[in-house]
Design a protein around this motif. Structure first.
Motif, mmCIF file in Angstrom:
data_model
loop_
_atom_site.group_PDB
_atom_site.id
_atom_site.type_symbol
_atom_site.label_atom_id
_atom_site.label_comp_id
_atom_site.label_asym_id
_atom_site.label_seq_id
_atom_site.Cartn_x
_atom_site.Cartn_y
_atom_site.Cartn_z
ATOM 1 N N SER A 146 25.540 -31.851 -2.761
ATOM 2 C CA SER A 146 25.025 -32.724 -3.816
ATOM 3 C C SER A 146 26.163 -33.164 -4.715
ATOM 4 N N SER A 147 25.884 -34.118 -5.581
ATOM 5 C CA SER A 147 26.856 -34.540 -6.580
ATOM 6 C C SER A 147 27.202 -33.358 -7.467
ATOM 7 N N LYS A 148 28.476 -33.230 -7.821
ATOM 8 C CA LYS A 148 28.930 -32.086 -8.599
ATOM 9 C C LYS A 148 29.959 -32.535 -9.623
ATOM 10 N N THR A 149 30.161 -31.686 -10.661
ATOM 11 C CA THR A 149 31.067 -32.036 -11.743
ATOM 12 C C THR A 149 32.058 -30.914 -11.984
ATOM 13 N N PHE A 150 33.324 -31.300 -12.135
ATOM 14 C CA PHE A 150 34.373 -30.386 -12.566
ATOM 15 C C PHE A 150 34.812 -30.864 -13.948
ATOM 16 N N ALA A 151 34.543 -30.057 -14.985
ATOM 17 C CA ALA A 151 34.948 -30.380 -16.358
ATOM 18 C C ALA A 151 36.062 -29.417 -16.744
ATOM 19 N N GLY A 152 37.290 -29.921 -16.813
ATOM 20 C CA GLY A 152 38.468 -29.080 -16.952
ATOM 21 C C GLY A 152 38.950 -28.792 -18.357
ATOM 22 N N ASN A 153 38.394 -29.447 -19.363
ATOM 23 C CA ASN A 153 38.745 -29.152 -20.759
ATOM 24 C C ASN A 153 40.220 -29.417 -21.071
ATOM 25 N N GLY A 154 40.853 -30.308 -20.309
ATOM 26 C CA GLY A 154 42.245 -30.655 -20.584
ATOM 27 C C GLY A 154 43.251 -29.557 -20.266
ATOM 28 N N LYS A 155 42.842 -28.538 -19.535
ATOM 29 C CA LYS A 155 43.727 -27.419 -19.178
ATOM 30 C C LYS A 155 44.487 -27.729 -17.890
ATOM 31 N N SER A 156 45.453 -26.884 -17.571
ATOM 32 C CA SER A 156 46.157 -26.971 -16.290
ATOM 33 C C SER A 156 45.395 -26.147 -15.266
ATOM 34 N N TRP A 157 45.102 -26.778 -14.129
ATOM 35 C CA TRP A 157 44.308 -26.141 -13.086
ATOM 36 C C TRP A 157 45.090 -26.130 -11.776
ATOM 37 N N PRO A 158 44.694 -25.234 -10.857
ATOM 38 C CA PRO A 158 45.350 -25.202 -9.550
ATOM 39 C C PRO A 158 44.774 -26.298 -8.663
ATOM 40 N N VAL A 159 44.856 -26.115 -7.382
ATOM 41 C CA VAL A 159 44.312 -27.065 -6.418
ATOM 42 C C VAL A 159 42.797 -27.147 -6.584
ATOM 43 N N LEU A 160 42.293 -28.372 -6.651
ATOM 44 C CA LEU A 160 40.854 -28.630 -6.687
ATOM 45 C C LEU A 160 40.478 -29.282 -5.372
ATOM 46 N N ASP A 161 39.655 -28.607 -4.595
ATOM 47 C CA ASP A 161 39.311 -29.038 -3.242
ATOM 48 C C ASP A 161 37.881 -29.567 -3.210
ATOM 49 N N GLN A 162 37.725 -30.854 -2.901
ATOM 50 C CA GLN A 162 36.415 -31.471 -2.725
ATOM 51 C C GLN A 162 35.965 -31.125 -1.312
ATOM 52 N N ALA A 163 35.279 -29.995 -1.179
ATOM 53 C CA ALA A 163 34.941 -29.483 0.145
ATOM 54 C C ALA A 163 33.500 -29.761 0.552
ATOM 55 N N GLY A 164 32.719 -30.394 -0.322
ATOM 56 C CA GLY A 164 31.336 -30.724 0.002
ATOM 57 C C GLY A 164 31.164 -32.222 0.137
ATOM 58 N N SER A 165 30.086 -32.633 0.791
ATOM 59 C CA SER A 165 29.890 -34.058 1.041
ATOM 60 C C SER A 165 29.421 -34.825 -0.189
ATOM 61 N N GLY A 166 28.842 -34.162 -1.183
ATOM 62 C CA GLY A 166 28.402 -34.842 -2.398
ATOM 63 C C GLY A 166 29.581 -35.308 -3.230
ATOM 64 N N ALA A 167 29.379 -36.350 -4.027
ATOM 65 C CA ALA A 167 30.444 -36.888 -4.877
ATOM 66 C C ALA A 167 30.929 -35.827 -5.865
#
Length: 183
Positions: A146-167
């Motif tokens: 399903s559609s999903k959200t990543f809200a990072g709060n302006g921090k430094s993050w590692p690799v973000l992998d879009q591994a699902g078919s939803g946006a």
């Protein structure tokens, strides 16, 4: 310490103030209750030995640090919430439904494992004040169809992998080591 226990640990709300060691031969009863890792200070280790925690999981203790002694899996229908203290995943993998913060002073050390998020939200923005993240070399893998959200709060993050078919919607990402990619 459930070492050697082969029965079922029934679902109920509980607060665990020290280490938690589960037996690989036990079962964790299903439920929507809350398991809170609490305390006052010091370090505790959580070792689940392959058992899925079927509860809302909350970390909340000022000055406390939790380290993982094994991979950690929370039922994907449950919330994983950090309120106060430091959670250090080290080299372990973590599988959760959704990630959220609450008001408090908290630190997340993602370590070098994979954080698999099967739900529709990684929310480090709501209640994101007094929040420190150590991205290290981890991967955050968003697997929902399903559609999903990543809200990072302006921090430094590692690799973000879009591994699902939803946006995948990325809000306030900060710095992401490798932006979303299809998987």
């Amino acid at each position: 310490n459930f070492t050697g226990f082969s029965g079922s640990f029934n679902s109920q709300s509980r607060t665990i103030y020290g280490d938690l060691t589960l037996s690989a031969t036990m079962t964790w009863g299903a439920g929507t209750d809350t398991t809170t890792f609490g305390g006052t200070s010091g370090t505790s280790t959580i070792t689940t030995n392959g058992i899925t925690l079927d509860a809302v999981v909350v970390f909340s203790a000022v000055g406390k640090t939790w380290t993982l002694g094994s991979d950690l899996t929370v039922n994907p229908a449950r919330i994983f919430r950090l309120i106060n203290g430091t959670l250090d995943a080290g080299t372990k993998n973590v599988s959760i439904g959704t990630f959220s913060l609450n008001v408090g002073t908290k630190t997340l050390s993602l370590g070098s494992g994979t954080w698999t998020v099967s739900g529709t939200s990684w929310d480090a923005a709501t209640n994101g004040s007094n929040f420190t993240v150590s991205a290290s070399t981890a991967t955050i893998k968003m697997t929902s169809a399903s559609s999903k959200t990543f809200a990072g709060n302006g921090k430094s993050w590692p690799v973000l992998d879009q591994a699902g078919s939803g946006a995948l919607v990325i809000r306030s990402p900060g710095i992401i080591s490798a932006s979303s990619r299809s998987g």
